[in-house]
Design a protein around this motif. Structure first.
Motif, short mmCIF file in Angstrom:
data_model
loop_
_atom_site.label_atom_id
_atom_site.label_comp_id
_atom_site.label_asym_id
_atom_site.label_seq_id
_atom_site.Cartn_x
_atom_site.Cartn_y
_atom_site.Cartn_z
N GLY A 1 26.14 -31.90 26.10
CA GLY A 1 26.37 -30.69 25.33
C GLY A 1 26.42 -30.96 23.85
N SER A 2 26.73 -29.92 23.10
CA SER A 2 26.82 -30.02 21.64
C SER A 2 27.84 -29.01 21.14
N LEU A 3 28.34 -29.22 19.96
CA LEU A 3 29.32 -28.32 19.35
C LEU A 3 29.44 -28.63 17.87
N LEU A 4 29.92 -27.64 17.12
CA LEU A 4 30.20 -27.81 15.69
C LEU A 4 31.70 -27.97 15.53
N ARG A 5 32.12 -29.00 14.80
CA ARG A 5 33.53 -29.30 14.63
C ARG A 5 33.91 -29.23 13.16
N LEU A 6 35.09 -28.69 12.87
CA LEU A 6 35.58 -28.51 11.50
C LEU A 6 36.93 -29.17 11.34
N GLN A 7 37.18 -29.75 10.17
CA GLN A 7 38.49 -30.32 9.87
C GLN A 7 38.84 -30.09 8.41
N ALA A 8 40.01 -29.53 8.17
CA ALA A 8 40.57 -29.40 6.82
C ALA A 8 41.66 -30.45 6.67
N GLN A 9 41.63 -31.18 5.54
CA GLN A 9 42.60 -32.25 5.31
C GLN A 9 43.26 -32.08 3.95
N VAL A 10 44.57 -32.21 3.96
CA VAL A 10 45.36 -32.18 2.72
C VAL A 10 45.98 -33.54 2.51
N ARG B 1 38.11 -42.14 6.85
CA ARG B 1 36.92 -42.22 7.71
C ARG B 1 36.09 -40.94 7.61
N LEU B 2 34.76 -41.08 7.63
CA LEU B 2 33.87 -39.92 7.57
C LEU B 2 33.79 -39.17 8.90
N PRO B 3 33.33 -39.77 10.01
CA PRO B 3 33.32 -39.06 11.30
C PRO B 3 34.74 -38.69 11.72
N LEU B 4 34.86 -37.60 12.47
CA LEU B 4 36.19 -37.12 12.83
C LEU B 4 36.93 -38.08 13.76
N ASP B 5 36.19 -38.81 14.59
CA ASP B 5 36.83 -39.73 15.54
C ASP B 5 36.18 -41.11 15.46
N ARG B 6 36.91 -42.12 15.86
CA ARG B 6 36.36 -43.47 15.93
C ARG B 6 35.40 -43.59 17.13
N HIS B 7 34.46 -44.50 17.04
CA HIS B 7 33.47 -44.65 18.09
C HIS B 7 34.08 -45.31 19.32
N GLU C 1 40.11 -31.69 1.25
CA GLU C 1 38.73 -31.96 1.66
C GLU C 1 38.45 -31.28 2.99
N LEU C 2 37.17 -31.02 3.23
CA LEU C 2 36.73 -30.34 4.43
C LEU C 2 35.58 -31.14 5.04
N VAL C 3 35.62 -31.33 6.36
CA VAL C 3 34.55 -32.00 7.09
C VAL C 3 33.92 -31.03 8.06
N THR C 4 32.59 -30.91 8.03
CA THR C 4 31.84 -30.17 9.04
C THR C 4 30.95 -31.18 9.75
N MET C 5 30.98 -31.17 11.09
CA MET C 5 30.25 -32.19 11.85
C MET C 5 29.68 -31.58 13.13
N TYR C 6 28.38 -31.71 13.30
CA TYR C 6 27.71 -31.23 14.52
C TYR C 6 27.50 -32.43 15.44
N THR C 7 27.96 -32.29 16.68
CA THR C 7 27.94 -33.38 17.65
C THR C 7 27.02 -33.05 18.81
N ILE C 8 26.11 -33.96 19.12
CA ILE C 8 25.23 -33.86 20.29
C ILE C 8 25.59 -35.03 21.20
N SER C 9 26.09 -34.74 22.40
CA SER C 9 26.73 -35.77 23.20
C SER C 9 26.22 -35.81 24.63
N ASP C 10 26.17 -37.02 25.19
CA ASP C 10 25.87 -37.28 26.60
C ASP C 10 26.92 -38.27 27.07
#
Length: 397
Positions: free
Chosen positions: A386-395, A148-154, A362-371
């Motif tokens: 709020g908003s935040l930048l999230r990072l994930q490293a995957q092996v 999956r591309l986004p870090l979490d499911r909707h 692989e590495l995922v960088t994702m900026y989240t803008i949330s309400d």
């Protein structure tokens, strides 16, 4: 003279014996039969996250998404450490067992999948899946977190089945050509959801994975999907799914007068254009289920709806692959598996890139803008932005 003739003939005899020993034997020996344990294979992956960059509101949480998001804590966090034991132990029996060693961030083992497929025909087009496995409801729900591309499911459809899995029995059908297409969509890197049949039907407990059922009723689910190969070579998949059942809600202060068991149902479509190189995903569902009502401080039967739209693009640079993506998702309804069937109102925009440096990292960088609004009896007025930048490293291994 006779002795001399005998001695002269011995080398020829020995030479014929050596020659005959060097030739393959004409006798047929049966190949050794492999034990079932020799047919099992092992693979897996691990995900390490950091969610603390440019965070604007520590009270913005999503416990279902990622327990290290928001709050007083944070830091590096193993989201998943998965090992998969799998294999065709018999021509008609396939085994799949997947424990997770980072369940809830506590780094203790918990079973995610434990099932076996029983083929009902020699071509394995008709199968029964018995055990704990993913419920065939929603493309992103069934898609592996490894792909999956986004870090979490909707929230919109992931709120249907906690951890996407349940114990039950599921029937799957797909002709061999379609099963090969499902396999290709994963192995080629096109982010497929896996082989859950062209048609699926199942019954399952309904109270969540690794939990005993709390009533005598079962949930019923069905799904139809078809991956259409277009003349251009792109693949477009359309699906429709739905389920119904009853669920027992956990309340903060239960009483004998409270209603705890609620009927629920959901249905909705899925559309996926696989990225070759441009792609999109669209899913939505409607239904009813339990939801906390802040004005009456009670859990009531209420309508729900939610889904997402995502755009992505695959850009290859030599042996490296970069996949920029953006997703907007929305949900209005309760989450039955949270305390008091917590009332949720979610509007979230994500902008990210998956960087595949090689097949194993692989590495995922994702900026989240949330309400997000999430309310129950312990916090009946709670809207966070709020908003935040999230990072994930995957092996992958």
């Amino acid at each position: 003279m006779a002795i001399i003739q005998v001695m002269m003939s011995l080398p020829a005899v020995f030479a014929r014996d050596v020659q005959s020993d060097s030739l393959p034997s004409n006798s047929k020996e049966s190949a050794p039969i492999k034990g079932w344990y020799e047919k099992l294979r092992l693979r897996g992956y691990a995900q390490l996250r950091y969610n603390g960059l440019f965070e604007t509101n520590p009270n913005l949480l999503c416990d279902q998404c990622d327990k290290s998001w928001g709050g007083d804590g944070g830091g590096f966090f193993f989201r998943r450490i998965r090992l998969v034991f799998f294999g065709q132990v018999h021509e008609r029996v396939y085994v799949y067992i997947q424990p997770d060693f980072a369940s809830g961030g506590g780094n203790f083992a918990q079973i995610r999948d434990a099932y076996f497929d029983v083929a009902l025909d020699a071509e394995q087009e008709f199968r029964l899946r018995i055990g704990q496995s993913k419920v065939p409801f929603g493309f992103e729900n069934m898609q592996s977190s490894q792909n999956r591309l986004p870090l979490d499911r909707h929230d919109g459809m992931n709120s249907a089945v906690p951890n996407e899995r349940e114990a039950g029995v599921f029937f799957y059908y797909a002709p061999q050509e379609i099963r090969k297409r499902f396999s290709y969509l994963v192995s080629s890197g096109l982010k497929g959801s896996g082989d859950y049949g062209m048609f699926g039907f199942g019954i399952y407990n309904g109270q969540g994975p690794n939990a005993q059922d709390r009533d005598k009723n079962v949930h019923v689910v069905s799904r139809f999907t078809y991956p259409l190969l277009l003349p251009s070579g792109q693949i477009f998949e359309a699906s429709f799914q739905g389920y119904s059942g009853s669920y027992i809600v956990q309340r903060t202060t239960p009483s004998d007068q409270d209603q705890n068991e609620f009927r629920e149902y959901r249905y909705g479509p899925t559309f996926v254009l696989y990225p070759q190189p441009f792609g999109f995903q669209l899913e939505y569902n409607w239904g009813r289920g339990p939801e906390y009502h802040p004005e009456t401080n009670d859990v009531v039967d209420a309508p729900l709806s939610g889904g997402y739209a995502m755009l992505n693009y695959q850009w290859k640079a030599g042996n490296k692959l970069f996949i920029p993506f953006t997703r907007y998702h929305f949900y209005k309804g309760g989450k039955k598996f949270e305390m008091d069937a917590t009332r949720h109102r979610v509007k979230e925009l994500e902008l990210g890139v998956e960087w595949q440096f090689n097949p194993n990292f692989e590495l995922v960088t994702m900026y989240t803008i949330s309400d997000r609004t999430f309310e129950n009896s312990t916090n009946p007025t709670n809207r966070q932005k709020g908003s935040l930048l999230r990072l994930q490293a995957q092996v992958n291994f």
